[in-house]
Scaffold this motif. Sequence first.
Motif, PDB file in Angstrom:
ATOM      1  N   LEU A 224       0.880  -1.210  -0.060  1.00 22.64           N
ATOM      2  CA  LEU A 224      -0.043   0.093  -0.137  1.00 22.64           C
ATOM      3  C   LEU A 224       0.734   1.279  -0.048  1.00 22.64           C
ATOM      4  N   ASP A 225       2.007   1.368   0.675  1.00 22.76           N
ATOM      5  CA  ASP A 225       2.895   2.340   0.618  1.00 22.76           C
ATOM      6  C   ASP A 225       3.170   2.685  -0.812  1.00 22.76           C
ATOM      7  N   HIS A 226       3.335   1.830  -1.769  1.00 22.31           N
ATOM      8  CA  HIS A 226       3.608   2.143  -3.222  1.00 22.31           C
ATOM      9  C   HIS A 226       2.370   2.328  -4.090  1.00 22.31           C
ATOM     10  N   ILE A 227       1.225   2.294  -3.303  1.00 24.07           N
ATOM     11  CA  ILE A 227      -0.050   2.634  -4.304  1.00 24.07           C
ATOM     12  C   ILE A 227      -0.446   4.237  -3.822  1.00 24.07           C
ATOM     13  N   ARG A 228      -0.562   4.808  -4.990  1.00 24.85           N
ATOM     14  CA  ARG A 228      -1.033   6.151  -4.686  1.00 24.85           C
ATOM     15  C   ARG A 228      -2.725   6.302  -4.628  1.00 24.85           C
ATOM     16  N   ARG A 257      -6.538   2.183  -3.620  1.00 21.12           N
ATOM     17  CA  ARG A 257      -6.904   3.359  -2.620  1.00 21.12           C
ATOM     18  C   ARG A 257      -7.852   4.191  -2.915  1.00 21.12           C
ATOM     19  N   LEU A 258      -8.695   4.746  -2.074  1.00 19.71           N
ATOM     20  CA  LEU A 258      -9.483   5.692  -2.346  1.00 19.71           C
ATOM     21  C   LEU A 258      -9.065   6.930  -3.016  1.00 19.71           C
ATOM     22  N   HIS A 259      -9.668   7.629  -3.742  1.00 22.92           N
ATOM     23  CA  HIS A 259      -9.223   8.947  -4.008  1.00 22.92           C
ATOM     24  C   HIS A 259      -9.777   9.918  -3.064  1.00 22.92           C
ATOM     25  N   PRO A 260      -9.146  10.740  -2.255  1.00 24.50           N
ATOM     26  CA  PRO A 260      -9.999  11.625  -1.419  1.00 24.50           C
ATOM     27  C   PRO A 260     -10.791  12.581  -2.181  1.00 24.50           C
ATOM     28  N   ASN A 261     -10.812  13.098  -3.340  1.00 27.82           N
ATOM     29  CA  ASN A 261     -11.672  14.249  -3.947  1.00 27.82           C
ATOM     30  C   ASN A 261     -12.666  13.448  -4.637  1.00 27.82           C
ATOM     31  N   ASP A 281      -4.735   7.715   2.309  1.00 28.81           N
ATOM     32  CA  ASP A 281      -3.507   8.317   2.861  1.00 28.81           C
ATOM     33  C   ASP A 281      -2.888   7.212   3.773  1.00 28.81           C
ATOM     34  N   GLU A 282      -3.538   6.536   4.674  1.00 21.79           N
ATOM     35  CA  GLU A 282      -3.171   5.580   5.602  1.00 21.79           C
ATOM     36  C   GLU A 282      -3.189   4.238   4.963  1.00 21.79           C
ATOM     37  N   SER A 283      -1.870   3.540   5.188  1.00 25.29           N
ATOM     38  CA  SER A 283      -1.826   2.309   4.610  1.00 25.29           C
ATOM     39  C   SER A 283      -2.584   1.199   5.065  1.00 25.29           C
ATOM     40  N   ARG A 284      -3.762   1.226   5.150  1.00 22.97           N
ATOM     41  CA  ARG A 284      -4.739   0.294   6.025  1.00 22.97           C
ATOM     42  C   ARG A 284      -6.198  -0.150   4.960  1.00 22.97           C
ATOM     43  N   ALA A 285      -6.802  -0.815   5.563  1.00 20.02           N
ATOM     44  CA  ALA A 285      -8.101  -1.071   4.987  1.00 20.02           C
ATOM     45  C   ALA A 285      -9.248  -0.299   5.879  1.00 20.02           C
ATOM     46  N   LEU A 286     -10.267   0.187   5.333  1.00 14.89           N
ATOM     47  CA  LEU A 286     -11.234   0.867   5.957  1.00 14.89           C
ATOM     48  C   LEU A 286     -11.770  -0.137   7.113  1.00 14.89           C
TER      49      LEU A 286
END
Length: 359
Positions: A224-228, A257-261, A281-286
Motif C-alpha cells: 500500500l505504501d507504493h500505491i497512490r 486506494r480511495l481518491h480523497p476528492n 493516505d493511511e496504509s490500511r483497510a477501512l
Amino acid sequence: MGELFSGPGGMALGAHNAALATGVELMHAWANDYDQSTCDTYVANIPGATQATVTCQNVRDYPIEQQSKVSGFAFGFPCNDYSLVGEWRGLDGKYGPLYSYGVRVLDHHNPDWFVAENVSGLQSANAGRAFRLILDELAEAGEFGYRLYPHLYSFEEYGVPQKRKRIIVVGVRKDLDVDFRVPSPALYAGLDVSARTALTVPPVGGNLANNERTRQSAQVVERLDHIRPGENAFNADLPAHLRLNVKGATISQIYRRLHPNEPAYTVTGSGGGGTHVYHWDESRALTNRERARLQSFPDTFVFKGTKESVRRQVGMAVPVKGAEAVFTALFRSFNGQPYPAIDANLAHLVASDRNLARA
C-alpha cells in the motif's frame, strides 16, 4: 410497509427518513431476511421493528400469505446471479428466481406501491431475457397490475459518497391516479460526495461502534505504501516482490486506494485479500464504520454480529440516502407534491420502450 430480503435496513431507514421529510406516516409491518445477525441489526435500528415482526428465515419457507396486509412493499432481491462479478447465471442460478417471492407478495397483498432493487447487471443477464420476464411478472401482479418505472440510478448523483449503480423499479398500482417520476439528480447537485468529506466530516472516532481496524500484514502495508490514491495493485508502480501473481483478468479494485476528492468505488460485502477498500493516505483497510459512512449510514446505526458479518451487511445494503431519494419522490407523488424529475424519454432507462409500454 412490508419488506423481503430486508438486509440490515438501508432501504427501510431511507423510507422512514423520506416519510418524515414528506409528512407521510410510515409504519413498519414485517420484514424477512435469512441471516440472524442481519435481522438483529434491522430490529436494533428500524422504527417499530421487533423480534416478533422481523423473521429470520429462508424466504422459501416464509409464510407470505399469513403476514398482515400492507399498503407498501420493498424488496432488494438477491443479486448474486445478476452481478457482473461472478458467473452471471441470471434466472438459471440458485438466487435468480427469488424475485418471484416479491411477486407473491404483490399477488396476495395488492399494495399501493412497491420498490424493488438489484444490480445493474440484471438488465443484461440471460441476454436480457431475465429482466424482461421480471418486468412482465411485476406489471401483471396482483388484482390490478402495476405501472412500472425502472431506472438505472447512479447513487453518487443522489448524495451517496460512493460510485454505485443500481436498478430500482418503482411500481404503482394501475387503478390509482398516481404517476411516479424519477427524481432529478439536480436536487442533490450541491452535495459534497467525496470520500474525504464522508470519512473526515466529522472524523470517525475510535469510540464509534463497528470501528475495529483490520490487522494488516507487513507485506500488505509495504504494498500500500507504493500505491497512490486512486491506483490499484495492477496499475501502480510496484517493486517485483510486491506484485500480485495473477493471470488473466485483473480486477481494478484489488488493493485500490480511495481518491480523497472523488466518491468511493463500490463497497462490496465479501472477498479475500485486497477487497476491503483502502484509505487514500493511511496504509490500511477501512473499518466497517468507515464503509458504512460510504454507504450513507449514520454513525448512530449500530450493526450486530461479528466483524466479517458486519462487513457483509454493509456491502450488501442499499445506501440509505439512495433509498431516501427514491422514497421521497414516491411519497411526494402520492401527496401530489411537485418535485424536479427526469424526462422519461431522456432518462437512463433500463427497459426498452416496448417493455415500458407493455408495463
